[in-house]
Design an enzyme around this catalytic site. Sequence first.
Site, mmCIF file in Angstrom:
data_model
loop_
_atom_site.group_PDB
_atom_site.id
_atom_site.type_symbol
_atom_site.label_atom_id
_atom_site.label_comp_id
_atom_site.label_asym_id
_atom_site.label_seq_id
_atom_site.Cartn_x
_atom_site.Cartn_y
_atom_site.Cartn_z
ATOM 1 N N CYS A 5 -26.306 -10.830 -5.207
ATOM 2 C CA CYS A 5 -25.884 -11.387 -6.498
ATOM 3 C C CYS A 5 -27.114 -11.550 -7.397
ATOM 4 O O CYS A 5 -28.128 -12.119 -6.966
ATOM 5 C CB CYS A 5 -25.208 -12.737 -6.266
ATOM 6 S SG CYS A 5 -24.796 -13.610 -7.784
ATOM 7 N N CYS A 58 -19.163 -13.146 -6.057
ATOM 8 C CA CYS A 58 -20.245 -13.607 -5.188
ATOM 9 C C CYS A 58 -19.660 -14.626 -4.210
ATOM 10 O O CYS A 58 -18.812 -15.432 -4.589
ATOM 11 C CB CYS A 58 -21.343 -14.244 -6.041
ATOM 12 S SG CYS A 58 -22.640 -15.002 -5.035
ATOM 13 N N GLN A 103 0.487 -6.433 -3.472
ATOM 14 C CA GLN A 103 -0.595 -6.659 -2.524
ATOM 15 C C GLN A 103 -1.719 -5.650 -2.767
ATOM 16 O O GLN A 103 -2.748 -5.692 -2.116
ATOM 17 C CB GLN A 103 -0.076 -6.504 -1.094
ATOM 18 C CG GLN A 103 1.007 -7.502 -0.730
ATOM 19 C CD GLN A 103 1.639 -7.178 0.613
ATOM 20 O OE1 GLN A 103 1.069 -7.430 1.660
ATOM 21 N NE2 GLN A 103 2.830 -6.611 0.578
ATOM 22 N N ASN A 148 11.042 1.051 2.697
ATOM 23 C CA ASN A 148 9.833 1.272 3.502
ATOM 24 C C ASN A 148 10.163 2.215 4.649
ATOM 25 O O ASN A 148 11.214 2.086 5.275
ATOM 26 C CB ASN A 148 9.331 -0.072 4.061
ATOM 27 C CG ASN A 148 7.875 0.001 4.458
ATOM 28 O OD1 ASN A 148 7.022 0.264 3.625
ATOM 29 N ND2 ASN A 148 7.588 -0.188 5.731
ATOM 30 N N ARG A 151 -1.352 0.725 7.765
ATOM 31 C CA ARG A 151 -0.583 0.780 9.014
ATOM 32 C C ARG A 151 0.454 1.890 9.080
ATOM 33 O O ARG A 151 1.156 1.995 10.068
ATOM 34 C CB ARG A 151 0.132 -0.566 9.243
ATOM 35 C CG ARG A 151 -0.826 -1.739 9.349
ATOM 36 C CD ARG A 151 -0.046 -3.046 9.511
ATOM 37 N NE ARG A 151 -0.928 -4.189 9.493
ATOM 38 C CZ ARG A 151 -1.433 -4.759 8.394
ATOM 39 N NH1 ARG A 151 -1.128 -4.274 7.203
ATOM 40 N NH2 ARG A 151 -2.218 -5.805 8.464
ATOM 41 N N HIS A 191 -3.772 -9.918 -3.953
ATOM 42 C CA HIS A 191 -4.988 -9.693 -3.172
ATOM 43 C C HIS A 191 -6.167 -9.241 -4.023
ATOM 44 O O HIS A 191 -7.118 -8.660 -3.507
ATOM 45 C CB HIS A 191 -4.697 -8.683 -2.049
ATOM 46 C CG HIS A 191 -3.740 -9.215 -1.031
ATOM 47 N ND1 HIS A 191 -3.047 -8.422 -0.143
ATOM 48 C CD2 HIS A 191 -3.359 -10.489 -0.747
ATOM 49 C CE1 HIS A 191 -2.275 -9.180 0.637
ATOM 50 N NE2 HIS A 191 -2.442 -10.433 0.277
ATOM 51 N N ALA A 227 0.811 -1.217 0.000
ATOM 52 C CA ALA A 227 0.000 0.000 0.000
ATOM 53 C C ALA A 227 0.854 1.281 0.000
ATOM 54 O O ALA A 227 0.421 2.312 -0.531
ATOM 55 C CB ALA A 227 -0.940 -0.013 1.203
ATOM 56 N N SER A 273 4.418 -3.171 5.037
ATOM 57 C CA SER A 273 4.848 -3.488 6.408
ATOM 58 C C SER A 273 5.287 -4.949 6.497
ATOM 59 O O SER A 273 5.848 -5.361 7.496
ATOM 60 C CB SER A 273 3.695 -3.220 7.383
ATOM 61 O OG SER A 273 2.577 -4.035 7.052
ATOM 62 N N THR A 286 0.570 5.649 -1.589
ATOM 63 C CA THR A 286 0.167 6.779 -0.728
ATOM 64 C C THR A 286 0.416 8.120 -1.439
ATOM 65 O O THR A 286 -0.377 9.053 -1.290
ATOM 66 C CB THR A 286 0.878 6.751 0.648
ATOM 67 O OG1 THR A 286 2.287 6.664 0.444
ATOM 68 C CG2 THR A 286 0.417 5.584 1.500
HETATM 69 P P1 NAD Z 1 0.583 -1.528 5.260
HETATM 70 O O1 NAD Z 1 -0.380 -0.417 5.449
HETATM 71 O O2 NAD Z 1 0.615 -2.613 6.264
HETATM 72 O O3 NAD Z 1 2.067 -0.939 5.173
HETATM 73 C C1 NAD Z 1 2.398 0.139 4.347
HETATM 74 C C2 NAD Z 1 3.831 0.549 4.681
HETATM 75 O O4 NAD Z 1 4.234 1.530 3.748
HETATM 76 C C3 NAD Z 1 3.981 1.138 6.073
HETATM 77 O O5 NAD Z 1 4.968 0.415 6.770
HETATM 78 C C4 NAD Z 1 4.388 2.603 5.830
HETATM 79 O O6 NAD Z 1 5.328 3.049 6.772
HETATM 80 C C5 NAD Z 1 4.986 2.534 4.440
HETATM 81 N N1 NAD Z 1 4.829 3.751 3.638
HETATM 82 C C6 NAD Z 1 3.653 4.392 3.348
HETATM 83 N N2 NAD Z 1 3.881 5.424 2.520
HETATM 84 C C7 NAD Z 1 5.236 5.465 2.309
HETATM 85 C C8 NAD Z 1 6.080 6.312 1.543
HETATM 86 N N3 NAD Z 1 5.604 7.311 0.785
HETATM 87 N N4 NAD Z 1 7.437 6.065 1.562
HETATM 88 C C9 NAD Z 1 7.943 5.050 2.307
HETATM 89 N N5 NAD Z 1 7.168 4.187 3.029
HETATM 90 C C10 NAD Z 1 5.836 4.405 3.029
HETATM 91 O O7 NAD Z 1 0.343 -2.093 3.779
HETATM 92 P P2 NAD Z 1 0.655 -3.549 3.159
HETATM 93 O O8 NAD Z 1 1.905 -4.092 3.736
HETATM 94 O O9 NAD Z 1 0.481 -3.408 1.695
HETATM 95 O O10 NAD Z 1 -0.517 -4.505 3.719
HETATM 96 C C11 NAD Z 1 -1.808 -4.080 3.907
HETATM 97 C C12 NAD Z 1 -2.901 -4.701 3.046
HETATM 98 O O11 NAD Z 1 -3.662 -3.583 2.657
HETATM 99 C C13 NAD Z 1 -2.523 -5.345 1.764
HETATM 100 O O12 NAD Z 1 -3.097 -6.601 1.775
HETATM 101 C C14 NAD Z 1 -3.201 -4.518 0.638
HETATM 102 O O13 NAD Z 1 -4.000 -5.384 -0.145
HETATM 103 C C15 NAD Z 1 -4.149 -3.618 1.356
HETATM 104 N N6 NAD Z 1 -4.213 -2.200 0.922
HETATM 105 C C16 NAD Z 1 -4.066 -1.863 -0.397
HETATM 106 C C17 NAD Z 1 -4.138 -0.530 -0.776
HETATM 107 C C18 NAD Z 1 -3.976 -0.206 -2.250
HETATM 108 O O14 NAD Z 1 -4.337 -1.012 -3.109
HETATM 109 N N7 NAD Z 1 -3.422 0.974 -2.582
HETATM 110 C C19 NAD Z 1 -4.336 0.469 0.169
HETATM 111 C C20 NAD Z 1 -4.499 0.107 1.528
HETATM 112 C C21 NAD Z 1 -4.426 -1.248 1.881
#
Ligand code: NAD
Length: 235
Positions: A134, A109, A83, A200, A16, A101, A4, A176, A8
């Site tokens: 559905c 469904c 992910q 990260n 997280r 994911h 994720a 994370s 961002t």
């Molecule tokens: P997570 O939220 O657990 O971890 C994201 C990590 O990215 C964090 O540790 C954070 O410190 C780091 N981070 C965020 N922005 C950053 C930046 N600009 N530079 C450096 N580091 C940065 O996300 P995850 O590990 O992907 O797991 C969470 C689950 O959430 C996954 O299964 C995913 O499917 C889902 N998810 C997906 C999205 C999406 O598709 N964009 C968004 C939210 C959650």
Amino acid sequence: MSGAGISTDSGIPDFRGPNGLWTRTPGAERMSSITEYRRDPDLRARVWQARSVHPGWTAVPNAAHRALGELEATGRLVAILTQNIDGLHQRAGSRRVIELHGTMFDTECLSCPDTRPMREVLDRVAAGEADPPCLACGGILKSATVSFGQPLNRKVLDEARKAAESADLMLAVGSSLTVQPAAGLVGLAARAGATVVICNASPTPYDGLAATVIREPIGKALPELLTPTKAEPTA
Ligand code: NAD
């Protein structure tokens, strides 16, 4: 491997990180639990509303997605194991994307194999169906994503494992690395001989395996890391 955190900068909050959905809203995890989703129609109605306004509908790829798209064009990318559910890698030009994911742009469904474009079902929500069933069997619909408590698609996971085992280098970015079995692909790659690089902002359980850990913002670090410099011989 992306998580994720790579999205961002495109305006999609992670779970997280410091501004993550779960960090800011304790209890929001319930919305990602398949048990709660099956059990609670009110929660499903709230989740449909959240899907309607998900930032993924308007987000565009950022510099990090684009840098990975350009890497693929050089022929040095085995695959992106993501992910994420937001489709931004594909929109940045990446073709070898394994969506561990699933995707937010389709529905499935929980009782039959019916799938539909998410947009079609969100139109029903907008027209007043709080929790649209559905159309094929009356079962519970959800996005075609993997909620907590749901298994990953076996074929997709096998394909991701093959890619992880064949890589010389595993770059884990914006995750994370706490969600299994996805995070375990980093360990698998390392055991198969790959060098691990983690980019990260916060620590992950796999940092000890990594040859290099980069704490810089992803939008700055990835283009710098992946764009060949003039001094570097091309392949
Ligand atoms: P997570 O939220 O657990 O971890 C994201 C990590 O990215 C964090 O540790 C954070 O410190 C780091 N981070 C965020 N922005 C950053 C930046 N600009 N530079 C450096 N580091 C940065 O996300 P995850 O590990 O992907 O797991 C969470 C689950 O959430 C996954 O299964 C995913 O499917 C889902 N998810 C997906 C999205 C999406 O598709 N964009 C968004 C939210 C959650």
